[in-house]
Each structure stands twice: as structure tokens, then as C-alpha cells.
Design a protein around this motif. Sequence first.
Motif, mmCIF file in Angstrom:
data_model
loop_
_atom_site.group_PDB
_atom_site.id
_atom_site.type_symbol
_atom_site.label_atom_id
_atom_site.label_comp_id
_atom_site.label_asym_id
_atom_site.label_seq_id
_atom_site.Cartn_x
_atom_site.Cartn_y
_atom_site.Cartn_z
ATOM 1 N N ILE A 96 -19.141 124.813 31.035
ATOM 2 C CA ILE A 96 -19.735 125.654 29.988
ATOM 3 C C ILE A 96 -19.258 125.219 28.605
ATOM 4 O O ILE A 96 -20.038 125.155 27.660
ATOM 5 C CB ILE A 96 -19.438 127.139 30.250
ATOM 6 N N GLU A 97 -17.984 124.894 28.506
ATOM 7 C CA GLU A 97 -17.417 124.474 27.222
ATOM 8 C C GLU A 97 -18.108 123.230 26.668
ATOM 9 O O GLU A 97 -18.240 123.063 25.465
ATOM 10 C CB GLU A 97 -15.920 124.187 27.415
ATOM 11 N N LYS A 98 -18.617 122.382 27.561
ATOM 12 C CA LYS A 98 -19.197 121.107 27.132
ATOM 13 C C LYS A 98 -20.721 121.097 27.151
ATOM 14 O O LYS A 98 -21.330 120.037 27.066
ATOM 15 C CB LYS A 98 -18.650 119.994 28.017
ATOM 16 N N LEU A 99 -21.352 122.260 27.240
ATOM 17 C CA LEU A 99 -22.814 122.317 27.335
ATOM 18 C C LEU A 99 -23.527 121.654 26.163
ATOM 19 O O LEU A 99 -24.590 121.075 26.335
ATOM 20 C CB LEU A 99 -23.295 123.765 27.432
ATOM 21 N N GLU A 100 -22.968 121.781 24.986
ATOM 22 C CA GLU A 100 -23.647 121.273 23.790
ATOM 23 C C GLU A 100 -23.267 119.840 23.446
ATOM 24 O O GLU A 100 -23.768 119.288 22.488
ATOM 25 C CB GLU A 100 -23.357 122.191 22.606
ATOM 26 N N SER A 101 -22.397 119.244 24.239
ATOM 27 C CA SER A 101 -21.988 117.876 23.944
ATOM 28 C C SER A 101 -22.673 116.909 24.912
ATOM 29 O O SER A 101 -23.459 117.314 25.758
ATOM 30 C CB SER A 101 -20.461 117.759 24.053
ATOM 31 N N ASP A 102 -22.344 115.665 24.784
ATOM 32 C CA ASP A 102 -22.889 114.646 25.684
ATOM 33 C C ASP A 102 -22.504 115.026 27.111
ATOM 34 O O ASP A 102 -21.336 115.258 27.412
ATOM 35 C CB ASP A 102 -22.308 113.285 25.306
ATOM 36 N N THR A 103 -23.482 115.093 27.983
ATOM 37 C CA THR A 103 -23.222 115.570 29.343
ATOM 38 C C THR A 103 -22.746 114.466 30.293
ATOM 39 O O THR A 103 -22.451 114.754 31.451
ATOM 40 C CB THR A 103 -24.483 116.231 29.941
ATOM 41 N N THR A 104 -22.614 113.242 29.822
ATOM 42 C CA THR A 104 -22.206 112.139 30.700
ATOM 43 C C THR A 104 -20.845 112.414 31.343
ATOM 44 O O THR A 104 -20.672 112.237 32.551
ATOM 45 C CB THR A 104 -22.164 110.809 29.922
ATOM 46 N N THR A 106 -19.404 115.307 31.787
ATOM 47 C CA THR A 106 -19.558 116.459 32.685
ATOM 48 C C THR A 106 -20.255 116.031 33.970
ATOM 49 O O THR A 106 -19.868 116.464 35.061
ATOM 50 C CB THR A 106 -20.343 117.582 31.986
ATOM 51 N N GLN A 107 -21.251 115.191 33.867
ATOM 52 C CA GLN A 107 -21.944 114.701 35.064
ATOM 53 C C GLN A 107 -20.959 113.974 35.983
ATOM 54 O O GLN A 107 -20.945 114.203 37.198
ATOM 55 C CB GLN A 107 -23.095 113.775 34.670
ATOM 56 N N HIS A 108 -20.122 113.127 35.411
ATOM 57 C CA HIS A 108 -19.127 112.400 36.201
ATOM 58 C C HIS A 108 -18.160 113.378 36.867
ATOM 59 O O HIS A 108 -17.842 113.240 38.062
ATOM 60 C CB HIS A 108 -18.360 111.403 35.317
ATOM 61 N N TYR A 109 -17.700 114.356 36.120
ATOM 62 C CA TYR A 109 -16.796 115.390 36.653
ATOM 63 C C TYR A 109 -17.437 116.093 37.855
ATOM 64 O O TYR A 109 -16.799 116.289 38.892
ATOM 65 C CB TYR A 109 -16.481 116.386 35.529
ATOM 66 N N LEU A 110 -18.713 116.440 37.739
ATOM 67 C CA LEU A 110 -19.413 117.142 38.822
ATOM 68 C C LEU A 110 -19.652 116.234 40.028
ATOM 69 O O LEU A 110 -19.588 116.693 41.173
ATOM 70 C CB LEU A 110 -20.727 117.731 38.309
ATOM 71 N N PHE A 161 -28.324 122.061 37.239
ATOM 72 C CA PHE A 161 -27.566 120.949 36.666
ATOM 73 C C PHE A 161 -26.317 120.671 37.501
ATOM 74 O O PHE A 161 -26.070 119.536 37.915
ATOM 75 C CB PHE A 161 -27.191 121.298 35.212
ATOM 76 N N ILE A 162 -25.546 121.716 37.776
ATOM 77 C CA ILE A 162 -24.303 121.558 38.538
ATOM 78 C C ILE A 162 -24.595 120.997 39.930
ATOM 79 O O ILE A 162 -23.971 120.036 40.369
ATOM 80 C CB ILE A 162 -23.550 122.902 38.641
ATOM 81 N N THR A 163 -25.528 121.621 40.620
ATOM 82 C CA THR A 163 -25.771 121.206 42.003
ATOM 83 C C THR A 163 -26.399 119.811 42.084
ATOM 84 O O THR A 163 -26.144 119.081 43.039
ATOM 85 C CB THR A 163 -26.625 122.228 42.782
ATOM 86 N N ARG A 164 -27.184 119.440 41.096
ATOM 87 C CA ARG A 164 -27.769 118.091 41.098
ATOM 88 C C ARG A 164 -26.671 117.040 41.175
ATOM 89 O O ARG A 164 -26.728 116.114 41.992
ATOM 90 C CB ARG A 164 -28.607 117.866 39.843
ATOM 91 N N TYR A 165 -25.652 117.166 40.329
ATOM 92 C CA TYR A 165 -24.604 116.153 40.277
ATOM 93 C C TYR A 165 -23.574 116.331 41.393
ATOM 94 O O TYR A 165 -23.055 115.333 41.906
ATOM 95 C CB TYR A 165 -23.973 116.115 38.884
#
Length: 185
Positions: A96-104, A106-110, A161-165
Amino acid sequence: MGCDHSKKDVVEEDEEHCYGDEFSEHEIDSIKSTWPILSRDRQKTGVDFFRHIFNAEPAVKAMFKKDRTISDEELLSSPEFLKHVDNFMSALDNVIEKLESDTTETQHYLIVLGAKHATFQGFNEEFFTLYSKCMIDTWESVIGEEFIQEVKEGWEMFLMFITRYMRQGFVMYFQDPKTEDETIV
């Protein structure tokens, strides 16, 4: 969010979503404005969420029970389980904290988190769908009357978004022959 909606190929109903971004401003606002309600009592919200999952799918509960003789309430209050709840809520905080930033990042984290879930003996890919449904149901009960359609849609996008990654990481895990199963807690 820096979207350019002047492109002629943007479909009117999709104008709120930027092709390069994951979330619209309205979705981000809905998620960020309701997260403080959900995280007010993080442990209770997290336990309620898992209780909901356990009721919907007893196989998930069985994955958490090292000692099959403990009661459900003992499980839900055990230090190991509460640590998992805290990790779950912290993971949501992080995304949630990173929603407005580059999601790359976050995608890796997920993806990594999804691969970790693949190590839990008994966890299967369909549980991601169950988790999403149970989260929406739990969030609705915690948020109450503020859980309007716009808020629900924002959280549904967030969960997709979460479940996709996480699914991607889960599947990738099984493509690596060096992996082994673990226990959840």
C-alpha cells in the motif's frame, strides 16, 4: 499519476486506468483512505481475516496446525500464528505504501512472496482466489458503511494486482527443481 489520456486508442471506460500504471487515482484514494480503518487494530483484523479463510477452507487451517490437537482458538492466539498475522499485515502495509510509485520493486516482492507460499506444504494456487474473496468479505465487515462500491472496486483491483504476481512466483517456484517444501509457521 502522470497519465496521458490524450491517446486516441484509449477506450473511454478505461480512461481512469493508465496503461503504464497499475491503479487509478480513485483506486489509490479508496485503498489509502480505508487502510487506516483496517489497520487500526491490525492483529484483530488479521485474525478475523484468517478466521474467515479457515471457515471457508479447513485445509488452510490444517496447514497452520503443527499440533492437530490444539483448538482453533488456541491456534488463533498462538505466538507463531500471530507472527504470521503480523507478517501478513506488514506485507499489505508495504504494498500500500508503494502504490503511487514504480511498481517494479513491489512486483518483485510479490513474486518472491508467492514463491515462498509455494514452499508451504499443502498450499495450492487456488487459495489465492479464496484469500481475495475472504479479504473482501473481512474488509467489508471491518470498514462497515464506508465500504461503498468504489472502495470495494479499489480493493478488488489491489487484490488482483497482488495475486497476479504472487501466482507468478508460485508457478515459478515449481519450475525450479532445487526447491523443497516447508511448514508455514
